[in-house]
Design a protein around this motif. Structure first.
Motif, PDB file in Angstrom:
ATOM      1  N   CYS A  48       1.038  -1.220  -0.362  1.00 12.48           N
ATOM      2  CA  CYS A  48       0.336   0.371  -0.300  1.00 12.48           C
ATOM      3  C   CYS A  48       0.739   1.130  -0.252  1.00 12.48           C
ATOM      4  N   TYR A  86       2.477   0.144  15.695  1.00  8.05           N
ATOM      5  CA  TYR A  86       1.229   0.454  16.556  1.00  8.05           C
ATOM      6  C   TYR A  86       1.579   1.462  17.834  1.00  8.05           C
ATOM      7  N   SER A 112      -7.404  -5.561   2.130  1.00  8.07           N
ATOM      8  CA  SER A 112      -6.606  -4.146   3.449  1.00  8.07           C
ATOM      9  C   SER A 112      -8.115  -3.396   2.609  1.00  8.07           C
ATOM     10  N   VAL A 124       0.510   1.427   8.142  1.00  4.75           N
ATOM     11  CA  VAL A 124       0.830   2.108   7.131  1.00  4.75           C
ATOM     12  C   VAL A 124       0.178   1.975   5.701  1.00  4.75           C
ATOM     13  N   ASP A 138      -5.462   5.195   4.049  1.00  3.02           N
ATOM     14  CA  ASP A 138      -5.561   4.358   3.015  1.00  3.02           C
ATOM     15  C   ASP A 138      -5.275   5.556   1.413  1.00  3.02           C
ATOM     16  N   SER A 139      -4.248   3.908   1.145  1.00  2.09           N
ATOM     17  CA  SER A 139      -3.760   3.961   0.382  1.00  2.09           C
ATOM     18  C   SER A 139      -4.366   5.498  -0.840  1.00  2.09           C
ATOM     19  N   LYS A 208       1.968 -10.592  17.436  1.00  3.51           N
ATOM     20  CA  LYS A 208       0.989  -8.636  17.245  1.00  3.51           C
ATOM     21  C   LYS A 208       0.152  -9.386  18.229  1.00  3.51           C
ATOM     22  N   LYS A 232      -7.771  -3.564  15.403  1.00  2.00           N
ATOM     23  CA  LYS A 232      -6.801  -4.616  15.609  1.00  2.00           C
ATOM     24  C   LYS A 232      -6.841  -5.876  15.478  1.00  2.00           C
TER      25      LYS A 232
HETATM   26  N1  LIG Z   1      -6.423  -0.306   2.886  1.00  2.00           N
HETATM   27  C1  LIG Z   1      -5.221   0.391   3.103  1.00  2.00           C
HETATM   28  C2  LIG Z   1      -4.621  -0.712   3.945  1.00  2.00           C
HETATM   29  C3  LIG Z   1      -3.165  -0.296   5.056  1.00  2.00           C
HETATM   30  C4  LIG Z   1      -3.332  -1.956   5.077  1.00  2.00           C
HETATM   31  O1  LIG Z   1      -3.014  -2.976   5.332  1.00  2.00           O
HETATM   32  N2  LIG Z   1      -0.873  -1.623   5.121  1.00  2.00           N
HETATM   33  C5  LIG Z   1      -0.491  -2.940   5.096  1.00  2.00           C
HETATM   34  C6  LIG Z   1       0.502  -2.994   4.879  1.00  2.00           C
HETATM   35  S1  LIG Z   1       0.619  -3.145   2.951  1.00  2.00           S
HETATM   36  C7  LIG Z   1       0.171  -2.903   7.237  1.00  2.00           C
HETATM   37  O2  LIG Z   1      -0.089  -1.882   7.418  1.00  2.00           O
HETATM   38  N3  LIG Z   1       0.201  -4.228   7.166  1.00  2.00           N
HETATM   39  C8  LIG Z   1       0.785  -4.313   9.075  1.00  2.00           C
HETATM   40  C9  LIG Z   1      -0.012  -4.193   9.666  1.00  2.00           C
HETATM   41  O3  LIG Z   1      -0.956  -4.713   9.667  1.00  2.00           O
HETATM   42  O4  LIG Z   1       0.263  -4.700  11.037  1.00  2.00           O
HETATM   43  C10 LIG Z   1      -4.602   0.738   2.467  1.00  2.00           C
HETATM   44  O5  LIG Z   1      -4.991   0.832   1.306  1.00  2.00           O
HETATM   45  O6  LIG Z   1      -4.002   2.044   3.214  1.00  2.00           O
END
Ligand SMILES: N[C@@H](CCC(=O)N[C@@H](CS)C(=O)NCC(=O)O)C(=O)O
Length: 342
Positions: A48, A86, A112, A124, A138-139, A208, A232
């Motif tokens: 993202c 976090y 996601s 992120v 949101d990306s 996590k 989360k």
């Molecule tokens: N839809 C959100 C999704 C964000 C997302 O899931 N980010 C992931 C990385 S691509 C993340 O931060 N993962 C780490 C975690 O959830 O702990 C976007 O596009 O920004």
């Protein structure tokens, strides 16, 4: 919309949660415009985040980079070091963007997409636009925002309504591709992920949840933060339950395959030089990120009989923004994959 000084103070507090100061406030694309305007919290490995960095590179915009470690790890002493995304002040900053996004995530889907799953408060990327006083999450929304507020040519969002509609459909197709599920999940007979990824993913959910549970305990007086961490946990606990579920993992593959078959058809019927217009749009950047990630995971076989996609990917890989922000950054930040050579 928030006052600039207040927003800057929140950014500063969020930056304090990043361990190595060499990853904080680094000016990226220093020759580009808009210096001092965009502050991005992201991760080199996050697909993202790669969409957002490719957009900034493509629009020739500089930004202040805060590159976070998004996977926790256990130190030599056995103590769990939580992922930097976090940290309470980062989550507080991200929650400023929640008003425009609706509900928090409540369950796991392997996807996601915020419109589908709700906002993950601990993920992120997060963009701070100091000029408009906004925190954008949101990306897809971040990339549309960046393109809209940067004046000049080379726009990545087409003005033509039909092209725009088509581009939005493509962004959604990438958003609905179950990338998190494919990265984190164990396919029963065809798991081609690098060994180090498999190793990390075998305990990632437990780590996590352990980190988030400790954070709830330490921040019990902040109800909004606690609710964010609980949301989360609900999501990650859902992921933990289906990590080895063969039916679920097979469904992720077939969903991905259907999305790729649709792309192949769109490419076949395409009348433009790029996917949605005669110029590069966000759809091209997003597909580049998606296809490179699938390739990294050893899943290029999902389009081995779809010749348009392979030719399209070859063209996408010629874009310097994709070379630096997607390919090089994947190679630099993730364990080596036999399927994605430098
Ligand atoms: N839809 C959100 C999704 C964000 C997302 O899931 N980010 C992931 C990385 S691509 C993340 O931060 N993962 C780490 C975690 O959830 O702990 C976007 O596009 O920004």
């Amino acid at each position: 919309m928030m006052e600039r000084s207040k927003l800057k103070a929140m950014v500063q507090r969020a930056q304090e949660g990043i361990v190595e100061k060499s990853r904080v406030g680094v000016v990226r694309n220093p020759e580009g415009g808009n210096k001092g305007r965009f502050v991005l919290f992201h991760a080199a490995m996050s697909f993202c985040s790669q969409k957002v960095r490719a957009t900034l590179a493509q629009r020739g915009s500089s930004f202040d980079s805060n590159d976070m470690f998004i996977l926790g790890h256990r130190g030599a002493d056995g103590i769990l070091v939580p992922a930097e995304n976090y940290a309470p002040d980062y989550v507080r900053l991200r929650l400023q963007g929640k008003a425009s996004m609706g509900r928090l995530v409540g369950a796991y889907s392997g996807v996601s997409s915020v419109s589908n799953a709700g906002l993950d408060p601990c993920a992120v990327p997060t963009l701070v636009d100091l000029d408009t006083g906004e925190v954008v999450v949101d990306s897809s929304r971040i990339c549309v925002h960046i393109d809209a507020v940067i004046p000049g040519p080379n726009r990545l969002v087409p003005a033509d309504p039909l092209q725009l509609e088509n581009m939005q459909r493509q962004l959604e197709a990438v958003d609905l591709t179950p990338h998190p599920g494919l990265l984190y999940g164990f396919h029963p007979e065809d798991d081609r992920r690098p060994a180090a990824i498999k190793q990390a993913m075998s305990s990632v959910y437990e780590e996590k949840i352990e980190a988030l549970t400790a954070l709830i305990k330490a921040n019990g007086d902040d109800a909004e933060l606690v609710a964010a961490y609980q949301a989360k946990i609900a999501k990650e606990d859902g992921g933990r339950k289906v990590r080895y579920d063969a039916t679920f993992q097979n469904e992720l593959r077939s969903t991905t395959r259907s999305i790729l078959v649709k792309l192949e058809g769109d490419l076949r019927n395409n009348e433009f030089t790029w996917l949605c217009a005669s110029h590069v749009t966000l759809a091209d950047l997003f597909w580049a990120v998606s296809l490179v990630r699938l390739k990294y995971l050893g899943l290029a076989g999902l389009w081995s009989d779809l010749s348009q996609i392979q030719a399209y990917l070859d063209r996408l890989l010629e874009l310097p923004s994709i070379q630096s922000e997607v390919v090089a950054s994947t190679i630099a930040s993730m364990p080596p994959s036999a399927y994605l050579a430098p």
